[in-house]
Design an enzyme around this catalytic site. Structure first.
Site, mmCIF file in Angstrom:
data_model
loop_
_atom_site.group_PDB
_atom_site.id
_atom_site.type_symbol
_atom_site.label_atom_id
_atom_site.label_comp_id
_atom_site.label_asym_id
_atom_site.label_seq_id
_atom_site.Cartn_x
_atom_site.Cartn_y
_atom_site.Cartn_z
ATOM 1 N N ARG A 1 -24.787 58.115 0.932
ATOM 2 C CA ARG A 1 -25.380 57.442 2.038
ATOM 3 C C ARG A 1 -26.022 56.043 1.238
ATOM 4 O O ARG A 1 -27.235 56.249 0.661
ATOM 5 C CB ARG A 1 -26.319 57.994 2.710
ATOM 6 C CG ARG A 1 -25.849 59.117 3.782
ATOM 7 C CD ARG A 1 -26.938 59.802 4.435
ATOM 8 N NE ARG A 1 -27.668 59.258 5.403
ATOM 9 C CZ ARG A 1 -28.426 59.624 6.232
ATOM 10 N NH1 ARG A 1 -28.345 60.884 6.705
ATOM 11 N NH2 ARG A 1 -29.417 58.806 6.781
ATOM 12 N N ARG B 1 -38.873 53.020 5.107
ATOM 13 C CA ARG B 1 -39.060 53.985 6.317
ATOM 14 C C ARG B 1 -40.305 54.860 6.274
ATOM 15 O O ARG B 1 -40.824 54.995 7.259
ATOM 16 C CB ARG B 1 -37.979 54.999 6.067
ATOM 17 C CG ARG B 1 -36.555 54.122 6.623
ATOM 18 C CD ARG B 1 -35.487 55.027 6.177
ATOM 19 N NE ARG B 1 -35.047 56.252 6.760
ATOM 20 C CZ ARG B 1 -34.452 57.366 6.161
ATOM 21 N NH1 ARG B 1 -33.644 57.086 5.042
ATOM 22 N NH2 ARG B 1 -34.442 58.443 6.888
ATOM 23 N N LYS C 1 -36.655 68.073 9.582
ATOM 24 C CA LYS C 1 -36.702 68.365 11.214
ATOM 25 C C LYS C 1 -35.357 68.733 11.685
ATOM 26 O O LYS C 1 -35.167 69.837 12.478
ATOM 27 C CB LYS C 1 -36.844 67.013 11.927
ATOM 28 C CG LYS C 1 -38.292 66.570 11.664
ATOM 29 C CD LYS C 1 -38.659 65.267 12.518
ATOM 30 C CE LYS C 1 -37.883 64.152 11.821
ATOM 31 N NZ LYS C 1 -38.089 63.427 10.476
ATOM 32 N N ARG D 1 -41.649 58.941 19.023
ATOM 33 C CA ARG D 1 -41.862 58.185 17.997
ATOM 34 C C ARG D 1 -43.398 57.302 17.975
ATOM 35 O O ARG D 1 -43.893 56.726 17.067
ATOM 36 C CB ARG D 1 -40.707 57.516 17.184
ATOM 37 C CG ARG D 1 -39.815 58.085 16.764
ATOM 38 C CD ARG D 1 -38.753 57.211 16.077
ATOM 39 N NE ARG D 1 -37.429 58.043 16.005
ATOM 40 C CZ ARG D 1 -36.880 58.269 14.761
ATOM 41 N NH1 ARG D 1 -37.304 57.551 13.690
ATOM 42 N NH2 ARG D 1 -35.825 58.702 14.667
ATOM 43 N N ARG E 1 -30.039 63.648 -0.948
ATOM 44 C CA ARG E 1 -29.208 63.739 0.156
ATOM 45 C C ARG E 1 -28.205 62.291 0.033
ATOM 46 O O ARG E 1 -26.986 62.509 0.369
ATOM 47 C CB ARG E 1 -29.926 63.640 1.596
ATOM 48 C CG ARG E 1 -29.064 63.543 2.594
ATOM 49 C CD ARG E 1 -30.055 63.652 3.712
ATOM 50 N NE ARG E 1 -30.592 62.495 4.258
ATOM 51 C CZ ARG E 1 -31.437 62.128 5.137
ATOM 52 N NH1 ARG E 1 -31.875 63.233 5.961
ATOM 53 N NH2 ARG E 1 -31.939 60.870 5.614
#
Length: 193
Positions: free
Chosen positions: A134, A145, A14, A89, A128
């Site tokens: 992260r 998630r 996105k 959302r 990522r």
């Protein structure tokens, strides 16, 4: 230029595709995460209220989020259109966004759904996590998630379908970023023709 809602699971691209669309069409880009961090950092009244919810581990109420988005939307140059990234959302949020835009004489425009299989999404997010350090992007957290997306956000796609806004772009293993962008640009150009 029509507004765009970019929609998809975590890791679907996105943010990446939003940046490319902004560069090509000169649209505004409203990322709810960036907006919230900005309001809190700048110590605005809305930011202080939002921080109170976040600090208590609570979700920000839809009404407050719409107020924050409305303020940001109103600051964008008129007529250029905006990409909404990370919002709505839920169906309640979509209805609130539709109402907020209608009050300004605007509509939601088009929804571009980036449909990517979970195996690919998992690989992207784990990669990522390594690249960006992260710690929150581990396999267990990512699976949670995905579950939240499947149960709370994915049903919103049917709402967009009923509104006549849904445009699904399926990622295939042999698709390049250019192929995805070409499909995205075609949806935007058709909507604005």
């Amino acid at each position: 230029m029509k507004n765009i809602i970019i929609f998809g699971a975590p890791g679907s691209g996105k943010g990446t595709y939003s940046d490319k669309i902004v560069a090509k069409y000169g649209m505004g880009h409203i990322s709810t995460g960036d907006v919230l961090r900005g309001e809190i950092k700048n110590g605005t009244e809305l930011g202080k209220i939002a921080k109170g919810y976040i600090d208590n581990g609570q979700l920000i109420p839809d009404e407050l989020m719409i107020d924050i988005l409305a303020k940001t939307y109103d600051a964008e140059p008129a007529g250029k259109g905006v990409i909404f990234d990370g919002f709505p959302r839920t169906i309640a949020q979509a209805e609130a966004l539709k109402k907020m835009l209608a009050e300004r004489g605007h509509d939601m425009g088009v929804m571009i759904e980036l449909n990517v299989d979970e195996e690919t999404l998992m690989a992207r997010l784990l990669n990522r996590a390594i690249e960006q350090g992260r710690a929150d992007d581990n396999e267990e957290t990512i699976k949670k998630r995905f579950e939240v997306y499947r149960t709370q956000t994915a049903p919103l796609a049917e709402w967009f379908e009923k509104e006549g806004m849904r445009n699904t772009i399926d990622w295939q293993k042999n698709n390049s970023m250019d192929a995805m962008l070409s499909a995205i640009y075609k949806v935007i150009d058709t909507a604005n023709a």
